[in-house]
Design a protein around this motif. Structure first.
Motif, PDB file in Angstrom:
ATOM      1  N   CYS A 289      53.999  37.935  26.303  1.00  0.00           N
ATOM      2  CA  CYS A 289      55.054  38.797  25.753  1.00  0.00           C
ATOM      3  C   CYS A 289      54.488  40.196  25.473  1.00  0.00           C
ATOM      4  N   LYS A 290      54.781  41.134  26.362  1.00  0.00           N
ATOM      5  CA  LYS A 290      54.275  42.503  26.214  1.00  0.00           C
ATOM      6  C   LYS A 290      54.822  43.184  24.964  1.00  0.00           C
ATOM      7  N   LYS A 291      56.041  42.849  24.584  1.00  0.00           N
ATOM      8  CA  LYS A 291      56.617  43.447  23.377  1.00  0.00           C
ATOM      9  C   LYS A 291      55.857  43.006  22.133  1.00  0.00           C
ATOM     10  N   LEU A 292      55.406  41.764  22.112  1.00  0.00           N
ATOM     11  CA  LEU A 292      54.630  41.275  20.977  1.00  0.00           C
ATOM     12  C   LEU A 292      53.331  42.066  20.842  1.00  0.00           C
ATOM     13  N   ILE A 293      52.678  42.341  21.951  1.00  0.00           N
ATOM     14  CA  ILE A 293      51.443  43.126  21.923  1.00  0.00           C
ATOM     15  C   ILE A 293      51.726  44.527  21.383  1.00  0.00           C
ATOM     16  N   ALA A 294      52.805  45.125  21.848  1.00  0.00           N
ATOM     17  CA  ALA A 294      53.183  46.455  21.358  1.00  0.00           C
ATOM     18  C   ALA A 294      53.469  46.425  19.856  1.00  0.00           C
TER      19      ALA A 294
ATOM     20  N   SER B 250      38.866  27.390  13.728  1.00  0.00           N
ATOM     21  CA  SER B 250      38.090  27.942  14.839  1.00  0.00           C
ATOM     22  C   SER B 250      37.685  29.384  14.554  1.00  0.00           C
ATOM     23  N   PRO B 251      36.569  29.813  15.106  1.00  0.00           N
ATOM     24  CA  PRO B 251      36.178  31.219  14.971  1.00  0.00           C
ATOM     25  C   PRO B 251      36.833  32.121  16.020  1.00  0.00           C
ATOM     26  N   CYS B 252      37.805  31.605  16.770  1.00  0.00           N
ATOM     27  CA  CYS B 252      38.476  32.360  17.827  1.00  0.00           C
ATOM     28  C   CYS B 252      39.041  33.671  17.278  1.00  0.00           C
ATOM     29  N   GLN B 253      38.811  34.756  18.009  1.00  0.00           N
ATOM     30  CA  GLN B 253      39.348  36.048  17.610  1.00  0.00           C
ATOM     31  C   GLN B 253      40.172  36.689  18.717  1.00  0.00           C
ATOM     32  N   ASN B 254      40.302  36.001  19.834  1.00  0.00           N
ATOM     33  CA  ASN B 254      41.065  36.513  20.969  1.00  0.00           C
ATOM     34  C   ASN B 254      42.331  35.696  21.134  1.00  0.00           C
ATOM     35  N   PHE B 255      43.444  36.380  21.119  1.00  0.00           N
ATOM     36  CA  PHE B 255      44.732  35.727  21.276  1.00  0.00           C
ATOM     37  C   PHE B 255      45.389  36.262  22.537  1.00  0.00           C
ATOM     38  N   ARG B 256      46.121  35.413  23.223  1.00  0.00           N
ATOM     39  CA  ARG B 256      46.783  35.795  24.471  1.00  0.00           C
ATOM     40  C   ARG B 256      48.265  35.454  24.395  1.00  0.00           C
TER      41      ARG B 256
ATOM     42  N   GLN C  73      45.008  39.577  10.178  1.00  0.00           N
ATOM     43  CA  GLN C  73      44.065  40.229  11.089  1.00  0.00           C
ATOM     44  C   GLN C  73      42.803  40.703  10.377  1.00  0.00           C
ATOM     45  N   ILE C  74      42.924  41.021   9.121  1.00  0.00           N
ATOM     46  CA  ILE C  74      41.779  41.506   8.347  1.00  0.00           C
ATOM     47  C   ILE C  74      40.646  40.477   8.346  1.00  0.00           C
ATOM     48  N   CYS C  75      40.986  39.224   8.448  1.00  0.00           N
ATOM     49  CA  CYS C  75      39.985  38.151   8.448  1.00  0.00           C
ATOM     50  C   CYS C  75      39.227  38.061   9.766  1.00  0.00           C
ATOM     51  N   PHE C  76      39.680  38.770  10.780  1.00  0.00           N
ATOM     52  CA  PHE C  76      39.051  38.749  12.100  1.00  0.00           C
ATOM     53  C   PHE C  76      38.468  40.129  12.409  1.00  0.00           C
ATOM     54  N   PRO C  77      37.153  40.299  12.293  1.00  0.00           N
ATOM     55  CA  PRO C  77      36.569  41.613  12.542  1.00  0.00           C
ATOM     56  C   PRO C  77      36.791  42.136  13.966  1.00  0.00           C
ATOM     57  N   ASP C  78      36.894  41.238  14.935  1.00  0.00           N
ATOM     58  CA  ASP C  78      37.068  41.647  16.334  1.00  0.00           C
ATOM     59  C   ASP C  78      38.371  41.097  16.924  1.00  0.00           C
ATOM     60  N   PHE C  79      39.460  41.177  16.156  1.00  0.00           N
ATOM     61  CA  PHE C  79      40.753  40.658  16.591  1.00  0.00           C
ATOM     62  C   PHE C  79      41.207  41.356  17.863  1.00  0.00           C
ATOM     63  N   LYS C  80      41.630  40.568  18.856  1.00  0.00           N
ATOM     64  CA  LYS C  80      42.170  41.111  20.103  1.00  0.00           C
ATOM     65  C   LYS C  80      43.374  40.286  20.513  1.00  0.00           C
ATOM     66  N   ILE C  81      44.369  40.974  21.027  1.00  0.00           N
ATOM     67  CA  ILE C  81      45.523  40.289  21.610  1.00  0.00           C
ATOM     68  C   ILE C  81      45.718  40.887  22.997  1.00  0.00           C
ATOM     69  N   THR C  82      45.785  40.027  23.999  1.00  0.00           N
ATOM     70  CA  THR C  82      45.882  40.496  25.374  1.00  0.00           C
ATOM     71  C   THR C  82      47.046  39.824  26.088  1.00  0.00           C
ATOM     72  N   ASN C  83      47.437  40.466  27.178  1.00  0.00           N
ATOM     73  CA  ASN C  83      48.548  39.962  27.984  1.00  0.00           C
ATOM     74  C   ASN C  83      48.033  39.017  29.051  1.00  0.00           C
ATOM     75  N   VAL C  84      48.746  37.920  29.195  1.00  0.00           N
ATOM     76  CA  VAL C  84      48.487  36.961  30.279  1.00  0.00           C
ATOM     77  C   VAL C  84      49.763  36.917  31.111  1.00  0.00           C
ATOM     78  N   PRO C  85      49.717  37.480  32.311  1.00  0.00           N
ATOM     79  CA  PRO C  85      50.934  37.502  33.137  1.00  0.00           C
ATOM     80  C   PRO C  85      51.360  36.108  33.583  1.00  0.00           C
TER      81      PRO C  85
END
Length: 79
Positions: free
Chosen positions: A40-45, A31-37, A67-79
């Motif tokens: 775990c707030k510690k994982l994001i940190a 997949s071309p997905c670059q957004n991960f959710r 991450q280098i393979c993803f130009p717009d890599f994002k990881i966000t918190n999902v409460p």
């Protein structure tokens, strides 16, 4: 999905890191997905400031390399 195939980890946080690595590797292949959710707030940190988590250095290096393979890599918190 797929976490049943993991070997036992030292801690829950180790499992979170391994699950993220697995997800990134699979998205590279399927997949071309670059957004991960995560809930775990510690994982994001850890991903944002890996130098502060020296006990996870090896695992975080793998994630940084992927991450280098993803130009717009994002990881966000999902409460």
């Amino acid at each position: 999905m797929g976490t049943r195939n993991f070997t036992r980890c030292e801690s829950v946080l180790h499992s979170e890191v391994e699950a993220l690595r697995w997800a990134i590797e699979n998205m590279l292949q399927h997949s071309p997905c670059q957004n991960f959710r995560t809930d775990c707030k510690k994982l994001i940190a850890m991903v944002k400031e890996p130098q502060k988590w020296s006990s996870f250095a090896t695992e975080l290096e793998k994630i940084e390399t992927l991450q280098i393979c993803f130009p717009d890599f994002k990881i966000t918190n999902v409460p």
